[in-house]
Design an enzyme around this catalytic site. Structure first.
Site, PDB file in Angstrom:
ATOM      1  N   ASP A 512      18.801  15.542 -29.382  1.00 44.65           N
ATOM      2  CA  ASP A 512      17.547  15.691 -30.122  1.00 44.65           C
ATOM      3  C   ASP A 512      16.561  16.474 -29.255  1.00 44.65           C
ATOM      4  O   ASP A 512      16.797  16.697 -28.059  1.00 44.65           O
ATOM      5  CB  ASP A 512      17.001  14.303 -30.460  1.00 44.65           C
ATOM      6  CG  ASP A 512      15.959  14.314 -31.567  1.00 44.65           C
ATOM      7  OD1 ASP A 512      15.780  15.359 -32.213  1.00 44.65           O
ATOM      8  OD2 ASP A 512      15.335  13.261 -31.795  1.00 44.65           O
ATOM      9  N   GLU A 515      14.881  22.004 -29.063  1.00 48.08           N
ATOM     10  CA  GLU A 515      14.440  23.341 -29.497  1.00 48.08           C
ATOM     11  C   GLU A 515      14.105  24.277 -28.326  1.00 48.08           C
ATOM     12  O   GLU A 515      14.294  25.490 -28.530  1.00 48.08           O
ATOM     13  CB  GLU A 515      13.215  23.196 -30.430  1.00 48.08           C
ATOM     14  CG  GLU A 515      13.511  22.538 -31.752  1.00 48.08           C
ATOM     15  CD  GLU A 515      13.749  21.036 -31.628  1.00 48.08           C
ATOM     16  OE1 GLU A 515      14.525  20.502 -32.432  1.00 48.08           O
ATOM     17  OE2 GLU A 515      13.180  20.402 -30.717  1.00 48.08           O
ATOM     18  N   ASP A 588      13.001  16.061 -39.165  1.00 50.31           N
ATOM     19  CA  ASP A 588      12.031  15.006 -39.475  1.00 50.31           C
ATOM     20  C   ASP A 588      11.437  15.180 -40.866  1.00 50.31           C
ATOM     21  O   ASP A 588      10.294  15.630 -41.037  1.00 50.31           O
ATOM     22  CB  ASP A 588      10.915  14.995 -38.423  1.00 50.31           C
ATOM     23  CG  ASP A 588      11.446  14.696 -37.034  1.00 50.31           C
ATOM     24  OD1 ASP A 588      12.591  14.227 -36.923  1.00 50.31           O
ATOM     25  OD2 ASP A 588      10.713  14.925 -36.053  1.00 50.31           O
TER      26      ASP A 588
END
Length: 915
Positions: A512, A515, A588
């Protein structure tokens, strides 16, 4: 170090704040390229510079304004792929080229060349049916297939290439920057053009290499329907950007992203497909820097050639869509996939970037996740709750709170004092555990992973040469440089059982925040001028950073089993080629009906861009779904590739049994239906793995010659046999379902009612209705009993659902292996069966003689839909010549034939005769 405070996670508590993120007008290289359009400067090809080698043809082009030559390389690659590379011939320093995405050395086909008209050159592939028509002045390329111009490159003259320059600033004696006289013009334009530095909010991006952006236009002739370039919370069909922002490809942590928005979110695949009647093509723009895509659609029109006389001649002007790609840095490296069918384009793209990894069987089951399950007792209670309510599931997930102080590869000793024992409990239920591992590493000298990484120089560096430090969940953190092969090798070694204390072989991984997410960074990510392996700036490779972490994680899980077991890795960030390493999800999302609805086109877009193993958080990550929405989301998720329920920490608990007995029953039915379909799903993933076929497909892929399907995004095909139309509106009593194919017949999966294709049907729905239809002409293998997890169902019996076509025939397949190892690949331990119903005989035969996997399983039930009259008798026939009569039940009202209490080995040849 103090743990991150509540103020740091305020971004996680509100809807997306668009002021945190840039729109196109705030991106300097976009402004520069748009300004360039008004200057009308063009390139011309120097045809006297053409050289043709074994693998490519090369020539120079030059711009009249600066006279600096660029080198153009044209490649013809097997499978009808063209590659075009444009780079500086003699740059001041090398420009970044993306590595580790293209799967292997590509087999090229020598191009033959011949002069066209004066000032042009024609290049042809080995077969001669695909040609490059290169015009010299202005420089332009037409891609011609069978005398039709399919695509034109630079026909609008938007080729843009910023040459690397020496800095207009000179070093002072004290080491600081002093402006030279030559820098005056740069300084004047700095604020607007962002040549050597660029401001956004309080952040200043200092560009050591100056401006280096690139751009190129493509005109797609006759195409009005474009798809791809994930990830955006947008429609499946790409929209015209003429009056708004371009599509942005820039991986960002956008909490509660806004729907129907072109801003970049968690992942980027710089690849789009164009489709029209009779042809599908693709453009793969291999660039990992920030990228923008503009789309301008010019619909077909008629115009009059002459206004004189009563019979004024009219000519049809073909529709055209212009696509402009713009990237901040790197080189132009673009692959043109010429199809001509959707299936061809999928294969061409996977030849370049790889196919979907074959997932372990358990990962296709239902996953239960929450930020966070509190402790071992909570895990035990949730696991028991599924058994108590007779709901199957395969995987329980732990978020960041399971660690000691948010230090990955550790366990909170108070909450999880016996992680091995906890995993053994799950193992006894034949279930798995997934834990999170993010790319940021807590700055703590007593944390061995941090200490080792710092000592070895494994972190991303700041421009001054020290370790880059940013804020994320643990507080002050450094970020592993996954672009470095040594870092990836070391990170992979951390998953060894001897290193990752408390881990077992049922533990799998979730990447997670990769990015990467940096809470106090520009746009909540890493500064573009930090330094990676090879001395490359982050701006060059931002979009590929997350792929490298998923790559290292998958390799680590394989290594810990000594190469025997398949990994499962879910990643939030992704790039072209991420399919080789596991699954992705849409990030999300929010517990609202609109997010359920938008998840379908988002997943369809991922699916056609090679990432077959994709899903959306069931119920919505943010907020508290009402019971009806939760039920509808489970019903949708049950027919999508990756099936996980997830929720953020400040939401109410929402395990499937917490919404009343009736809603529990409906969720149970949806999840159990998923497990019933597991043989079909697993077979679809095998085809995704070996033949690049998406598991979840937009209707236009399966029906490419039906214009009515091109814009449909509220329903989809699961494989070629099932059509699903999830209910995405509250309190719905009917849904309009488009059933394609004028020669098709469709059967309601539950009621067996049937309709002819080629039109829209109004289907009544109650809360227990999942509008799913089986296509006539298909055979679907199912499991007749559902266990507590996929592990309980390995030896359970099969059923076959045979749906007859208008010609009273049907075909289908079953792929089977051990579900977890690589033996299917290395030892050919698999079973691949083909089912054929024709002339009132159902035949089970071998589809692939190479496979050998003994199975105890039997087919115990067969359901035949669309049988028009009651049989006189039904018998089974085995290779040993024995015929056995079969007891059957025929329903005249639904035209169905049920055969039960059979015992036909799934791996043997046999026939069922219906007379």
């Amino acid at each position: 170090m103090e743990a991150v405070g509540k103020e740091e996670i305020s971004v996680e508590d509100e809807a997306v704040d668009k002021t945190i993120f840039r729109d196109c007008s705030q991106i300097a290289f976009y402004r520069r390229q748009k300004q360039h359009l008004s200057k009308n400067t063009s390139y011309r090809a120097l045809l006297d510079s053409v050289t043709t080698g074994e693998d490519s043809t090369k020539f120079q082009i030059t711009n009249e304004a600066n006279k600096i030559p660029l080198l153009v390389e044209v490649y013809s690659i097997e499978r009808n792929i063209f590659r075009l590379k444009i780079n500086e011939e003699t740059p001041l320093k090398p420009r970044y080229e993306v590595l580790d995405v293209i799967t292997s050395k590509l087999n090229t086909v020598r191009l033959s060349s011949c002069s066209g008209d004066t000032g042009s050159l024609i290049l042809a592939d080995g077969k001669g049916d695909l040609k490059y028509h290169i015009s010299a002045n202005p420089f332009m390329i037409d891609l011609v297939s069978e005398k039709e111009v399919v695509m034109s490159i630079n026909s609008l003259g938007q080729l843009y290439f910023e040459h690397l320059q020496s800095s207009p600033y000179k070093q002072s004696a004290t080491g600081g920057n002093e402006e030279s006289a030559s820098a005056d013009s740069c300084q004047e334009n700095q604020e607007d053009l962002g040549l050597w530095k660029e401001k956004f909010g309080n952040f200043v991006d200092v560009k050591a290499n100056g401006p280096s952006s690139i751009g190129l236009d493509f005109s797609l002739h006759g195409f009005e329907h474009l798809y791809g370039i994930p990830q955006h919370a947008e429609s499946h069909q790409l929209k015209n950007t003429r009056d708004g922002d371009a599509y942005r490809l820039y991986n960002l942590d956008v909490y509660g992203y806004q729907i129907h928005d072109k801003m970049g979110i968690y992942g980027s695949v710089p690849y789009l497909l164009a489709h029209k009647l009779g042809r599908t093509i693709g453009i793969f723009w291999l660039n990992a820097s920030e990228t923008l895509v503009e789309i301008n659609m010019e619909p077909a029109a008629e115009y009059t050639l002459t206004e004189v006389g009563p019979t004024a001649a009219k000519q049809k002007v073909r529709s055209r869509t212009d696509v402009r790609w713009m990237s901040e840095s790197g080189i132009i490296d673009v692959f043109l996939l010429t199809g001509p069918t959707p299936s061809d384009v999928f294969k061409q793209y996977s030849y370049l970037t790889g196919t979907q990894a074959m997932p372990p069987l358990f990962s296709l089951g239902y996953h239960q996740c929450r930020w966070n399950y509190e402790d071992e007792q909570d895990v035990k209670a949730v696991d028991a709750g599924f058994d108590e309510h007779d709901i199957p599931y395969d995987v329980l997930w732990l978020d960041i709170e399971h660690t000691e102080g948010k230090k990955y590869f550790t366990w909170d000793k108070t909450r999880f004092p016996n992680p091995t024992q906890m995993q053994e409990l799950l193992r006894s239920k034949r279930r798995k555990l997934v834990v999170i591992s993010d790319p940021h590493i807590k700055i703590d000298p007593d944390y061995s992973i941090y200490a080792t990484a710092k000592e070895q120089g494994f972190f991303v560096r700041n421009p001054e040469g020290g370790d880059f430090e940013g804020i994320c969940w643990p507080g002050p953190s450094s970020y592993l440089d996954f672009t470095n092969p040594k870092v990836r090798k070391w990170y992979s070694s951390l998953f060894a059982f001897s290193v990752y204390q408390g881990s077992t072989d049922i533990l799998f991984v979730w990447n997670d925040m990769n990015e990467p997410s940096v809470f106090r960074g520009p746009e909540l990510t890493m500064q573009k001028n930090v330094i990676h392996y090879g001395n490359w700036e982050h701006r060059e490779l931002h979009n590929i950073y997350g792929l490298y972490q998923q790559m290292a994680t998958a390799e680590g899980l394989i290594q810990r089993s000594k190469g025997k077991e398949r990994p499962f890795v879910l990643s939030r960030s992704f790039f072209a080629g991420s399919q080789k390493y596991g699954a992705v999800w849409t990030g999300d999302n929010t517990a609202e009906w609109s997010y359920l609805k938008i998840s379908i086109p988002m997943l369809l877009t991922l699916s056609i861009c090679g990432i077959a193993f994709c899903g959306a958080d069931v119920g919505g990550f943010i907020g508290n779904p009402e019971a009806e929405l939760l039920v509808r989301w489970y019903q949708a998720g049950a027919y999508q590739p990756f099936f996980r329920g997830h929720a953020t920490m400040n939401t109410k608990r929402r395990e499937p049994w917490l919404f009343g007995e009736e809603h529990t029953r409906l969720i149970r039915e949806a999840i159990r239906e998923r497990y019933t379909l597991m043989p079909y799903l697993y077979s679809l993933f095998y085809h995704a793995h070996v033949a690049s076929e998406p598991v979840m497909r937009p209707l236009w892929v399966e029906f490419p010659n039906e214009l009515e399907t091109f814009g449909v995004e509220d329903e989809y095909m699961l494989g070629s046999a099932l059509l699903a139309h999830p209910v995405t509106e509250p309190k719905a009593t009917t849904v309009d379902v488009f059933l394609p194919g004028s020669n098709e017949i469709w059967y309601d999966f539950k009621t067996f009612a049937h309709w002819e294709g080629g039109g829209t049907v109004k289907i009544p729905v109650a809360l227990d209705t999942i509008p799913v239809f089986q296509r006539g002409g298909s055979v679907i293998p199912i499991k007749t009993t559902v266990g507590r997890s996929t592990g309980w169902m390995v030896d359970s019996p099969y059923g076959l659902r045979v749906a007859l076509s208008t010609k009273d025939s049907a075909v289908g397949e079953l792929y089977l292996d051990d579900g977890h190892s690589f033996q299917y690949l290395h030892q050919k331990q698999f079973l691949h069966r083909k089912f054929l119903f024709s002339s009132s005989v159902l035949i089970n035969s071998c589809a692939d003689e190479r496979g050998n996997y003994p199975s105890k399983c039997v087919v115990e039930k067969i359901l035949i839909l669309g049988l028009r009259k009651k049989p006189l008798s039904v018998t089974t026939h085995s290779p040993d010549g024995k015929d056995q009569p079969v007891v059957f039940v025929y329903c005249d009202r639904t035209s169905t034939l049920k055969l039960e209490k059979l015992s036909l080995n799934i791996g043997a040849d046999w026939k069922v005769h219906i007379k």
